[in-house]
Design an enzyme around this catalytic site. Structure first.
Site, PDB file in Angstrom:
ATOM      1  N   PRO A 314       0.826  -1.214   0.000  1.00 15.45           N
ATOM      2  CA  PRO A 314       0.000   0.000   0.000  1.00 15.45           C
ATOM      3  C   PRO A 314       0.859   1.262   0.000  1.00 15.45           C
ATOM      4  O   PRO A 314       1.841   1.360   0.731  1.00 15.45           O
ATOM      5  CB  PRO A 314      -0.777  -0.113   1.316  1.00 15.45           C
ATOM      6  CG  PRO A 314       0.047  -0.992   2.194  1.00 15.45           C
ATOM      7  CD  PRO A 314       0.810  -1.916   1.294  1.00 15.45           C
ATOM      8  N   ARG A 316      -0.773   4.824  -1.384  1.00 14.54           N
ATOM      9  CA  ARG A 316      -1.813   5.834  -1.165  1.00 14.54           C
ATOM     10  C   ARG A 316      -2.580   5.598   0.147  1.00 14.54           C
ATOM     11  O   ARG A 316      -2.859   6.537   0.888  1.00 14.54           O
ATOM     12  CB  ARG A 316      -2.792   5.758  -2.338  1.00 14.54           C
ATOM     13  CG  ARG A 316      -3.842   6.830  -2.341  1.00 14.54           C
ATOM     14  CD  ARG A 316      -4.948   6.509  -3.351  1.00 14.54           C
ATOM     15  NE  ARG A 316      -4.458   6.021  -4.609  1.00 14.54           N
ATOM     16  CZ  ARG A 316      -4.242   6.758  -5.691  1.00 14.54           C
ATOM     17  NH1 ARG A 316      -4.475   8.047  -5.664  1.00 14.54           N
ATOM     18  NH2 ARG A 316      -3.801   6.210  -6.807  1.00 14.54           N
ATOM     19  N   CYS A 383      -0.140  28.431 -16.225  1.00 10.62           N
ATOM     20  CA  CYS A 383      -0.585  29.008 -17.488  1.00 10.62           C
ATOM     21  C   CYS A 383      -1.319  28.003 -18.369  1.00 10.62           C
ATOM     22  O   CYS A 383      -0.902  27.728 -19.492  1.00 10.62           O
ATOM     23  CB  CYS A 383       0.613  29.591 -18.211  1.00 10.62           C
ATOM     24  SG  CYS A 383       1.445  30.807 -17.201  1.00 10.62           S
ATOM     25  N   GLU A 384      -2.371  27.411 -17.819  1.00 11.32           N
ATOM     26  CA  GLU A 384      -3.186  26.469 -18.599  1.00 11.32           C
ATOM     27  C   GLU A 384      -4.618  26.538 -18.085  1.00 11.32           C
ATOM     28  O   GLU A 384      -4.828  26.574 -16.861  1.00 11.32           O
ATOM     29  CB  GLU A 384      -2.708  25.024 -18.388  1.00 11.32           C
ATOM     30  CG  GLU A 384      -1.351  24.767 -18.954  1.00 11.32           C
ATOM     31  CD  GLU A 384      -1.066  23.274 -19.104  1.00 11.32           C
ATOM     32  OE1 GLU A 384      -2.015  22.486 -19.238  1.00 11.32           O
ATOM     33  OE2 GLU A 384       0.119  22.945 -19.108  1.00 11.32           O
TER      34      GLU A 384
HETATM   35  N1  LLP Z   1       3.287  -1.424  -6.009  1.00 12.73           N
HETATM   36  C1  LLP Z   1       3.594  -1.127  -7.281  1.00 12.73           C
HETATM   37  C2  LLP Z   1       4.388  -2.057  -8.063  1.00 12.73           C
HETATM   38  C3  LLP Z   1       3.125   0.069  -7.846  1.00 12.73           C
HETATM   39  O1  LLP Z   1       3.429   0.361  -9.118  1.00 12.73           O
HETATM   40  C4  LLP Z   1       2.361   0.953  -7.065  1.00 12.73           C
HETATM   41  C5  LLP Z   1       1.869   2.215  -7.624  1.00 12.73           C
HETATM   42  C6  LLP Z   1       2.088   0.605  -5.728  1.00 12.73           C
HETATM   43  C7  LLP Z   1       2.561  -0.595  -5.236  1.00 12.73           C
HETATM   44  C8  LLP Z   1       1.299   1.499  -4.810  1.00 12.73           C
HETATM   45  O2  LLP Z   1       0.025   1.741  -5.263  1.00 12.73           O
HETATM   46  P1  LLP Z   1      -1.017   2.543  -4.314  1.00 12.73           P
HETATM   47  O3  LLP Z   1      -1.288   1.672  -3.119  1.00 12.73           O
HETATM   48  O4  LLP Z   1      -0.335   3.792  -3.899  1.00 12.73           O
HETATM   49  O5  LLP Z   1      -2.186   2.779  -5.170  1.00 12.73           O
HETATM   50  N2  LLP Z   1       0.113   8.619  -9.765  1.00 12.73           N
HETATM   51  C9  LLP Z   1      -1.111   7.857  -9.639  1.00 12.73           C
HETATM   52  C10 LLP Z   1      -0.852   6.517  -8.966  1.00 12.73           C
HETATM   53  C11 LLP Z   1       0.183   5.695  -9.653  1.00 12.73           C
HETATM   54  C12 LLP Z   1       0.482   4.414  -8.912  1.00 12.73           C
HETATM   55  C13 LLP Z   1       1.724   3.795  -9.434  1.00 12.73           C
HETATM   56  N3  LLP Z   1       2.074   2.568  -8.823  1.00 12.73           N
HETATM   57  C14 LLP Z   1      -2.147   8.676  -8.868  1.00 12.73           C
HETATM   58  O6  LLP Z   1      -1.850   9.798  -8.465  1.00 12.73           O
HETATM   59  O7  LLP Z   1      -3.281   8.228  -8.700  1.00 12.73           O
END
Ligand code: LLP
Length: 456
Positions: A314, A316, A383-384
């Site tokens: 985890p 996020r 600027c968008e």
């Molecule tokens: N493990 C791997 C291999 C990952 O690629 C990711 C996230 C995670 C764990 C963690 O995922 P989470 O639990 O945080 O969802 N920038 C995007 C999110 C991209 C996630 C990339 N990989 C956003 O702001 O929603």
């Protein structure tokens, strides 16, 4: 002083075995559990006034509630007591966060030499670190081997021989294979990584995963310990994880039957959803954990396969709800019947609305207003026309330049994705806990930017 809770998380609902929690009614808060309203329209987080923080550190500023991060790390450990909980550092990483992760007994997921070097400046044991990446650079692999990361996740055929050739020995490097289970899940198509036809993972259906496994088994310097998958991000129900467990366990059984090896580790990645708006579905770690654990035991029993050691990653879910972004209003404008409130940050510190259509709530802090609330569009200073932070949020009609606005659920993928657009400098990150604040990352200044600009 009368303190009114603005956001204690709803209690967990009891769940019958084998079923997900009735998550829509759980209605989790978008604020850290420590957030309380204070006199004069203020809000305190971790016992510290948000208005005071805006004064002291300037705006925009990102506030991180250390207690919330630690509580969320613990919730994951309680949810899956036999599993390894690996925090995905891409959500947000700095040295203090590495310390919190280490002190809470979590592992760390990194996806670049940079994240790894940062972690290595602290005391986290390298064997608790997992390295990912669909395209690891020679530098990434060299650094991983030099610092002795526990597991490297193979994501393409090309890196198998490349990695094996660099392992110094005599011990083999532990690796996992990132497989593509062919599952569509995640909050936006740009963050769906479990389905066929995108850049991550090796397809089970098309035989790529098995082919990679056969090649790894032919490399004495690599020790294959298990399978990995990451379905996507902001996945708001446990069901896709249960589906992934079924597919991966049946694949583990097939590998055992064909190659005579029983792989002992199963890493399901991250992707667990949080609430950005009140009422957004966001199952608790316990709800995800129960469903995953039940399915794992059931699937293994059905395949006669020993239950592997589980890992989840985890990012996020641990970090987003602990963060609050603070901005100051620069201008208020009416156009075509809409009210635009422009703040001193925007898509350079939070690209998520522009990238994924992400939605947020906004609250004015530091001034009590008796004015009626009205629908307002909060925009950034860049600027968008697409630099919109939050559409149709309720703000008092008399909101004016100088007011401070707070955006909860801002702890993940905002500062870590911040850019240098319009040379405004990236915001600072301030930790709050037990009534005190502490600067973790200072504001990026013009001199930082000029130091890289060497062509004069
Ligand atoms: N493990 C791997 C291999 C990952 O690629 C990711 C996230 C995670 C764990 C963690 O995922 P989470 O639990 O945080 O969802 N920038 C995007 C999110 C991209 C996630 C990339 N990989 C956003 O702001 O929603």
């Amino acid at each position: 002083m009368t303190a009114v809770s603005v956001g204690r998380a709803a209690p967990e609902l009891p769940t019958p075995p084998g079923r997900a929690a009735a998550w829509p009614s759980a209605s989790p808060s978008v604020w850290p559990a420590s957030a309380v309203s204070a006199p004069g329209g203020d809000v305190t987080v971790g016992g510290v006034s948000l208005t005071g923080l805006a004064e002291r550190y300037g705006t925009p500023t990102y506030v991180l509630d250390e207690g919330e991060v630690r509580a969320r790390a613990r919730a994951w450990q309680r949810a899956l007591p036999d599993a390894e909980i690996v925090y995905a550092g891409k959500a947000f990483l700095c040295r203090a966060v590495v310390d919190w992760v280490e002190e809470e007994g979590l592992g760390l997921d990194v996806c670049s030499a940079g994240e790894l070097e940062l972690a290595a400046t602290r005391g986290i044991p390298p064997d608790r670190i997992v390295m990912h990446g669909n395209a690891k650079s020679p530098e990434d692999l060299r650094t991983a081997l030099r610092l002795g990361v526990g597991r490297i996740v193979i994501d393409s055929d090309c890196e198998i021989a490349r990695l094996a050739a660099q392992v110094p020995g005599p011990d083999a490097q532990q690796v996992m294979v990132r497989v593509l289970p062919g599952i569509e899940a995640g909050g936006h198509e740009k963050i769906r990584t479990g389905a066929e036809g995108q850049k991550f993972g090796l397809s089970i259906a098309e035989g790529d995963a098995e082919h990679a496994i056969a090649r790894i088994l032919g490399q004495p310097r690599l020790e294959l310990v298990g399978l990995h998958c990451h379905l996507g991000s902001q996945i708001a129900t446990p069901e896709p994880y249960a589906q992934a467990v079924r597919r991966l366990v049946s694949f583990l059984a097939r590998i055992r039957d064909r190659y005579g090896i029983t792989l002992g580790e199963l890493d399901l990645g991250g992707g667990f959803a949080v609430a950005y708006l009140p009422g957004d579905p966001a199952p608790t770690p316990a709800a995800y954990g129960r469903r995953i654990d039940d399915e794992l035991r059931y699937a293994c029993h059905g395949s006669g396969f020993p239950v592997p050691r589980l890992t989840v990653e985890p990012g996020r879910s641990i970090m987003a709800p602990a963060g609050v972004a603070l901005y100051r209003v620069l201008s208020v404008k009416r156009s075509a019947g809409r009210v635009f409130v422009a703040v001193d940050g925007g898509m350079s510190d939070n690209p998520r609305p522009a990238l994924y259509g992400a939605r947020y709530t906004v609250r004015m802090v530091g001034r009590a207003s008796a004015a009626p609330m009205r629908a307002t569009t909060v925009v950034g200073r860049h600027c968008e026309a697409g630099d919109v932070l939050a559409k149709s949020v309720e703000l008092p009609e008399d909101v004016r330049p100088g007011d401070v606005l707070a955006v909860p659920a801002s702890g993940a993928y905002q500062v870590s994705m911040a850019s240098g657009y319009n040379t405004t400098g990236r915001p600072p990150v301030v930790a709050v806990t037990e009534g005190r604040s502490r600067l973790l990352v200072r504001r990026e200044r013009l001199e930082d930017l000029l130091r890289r600009d060497v062509g004069v």
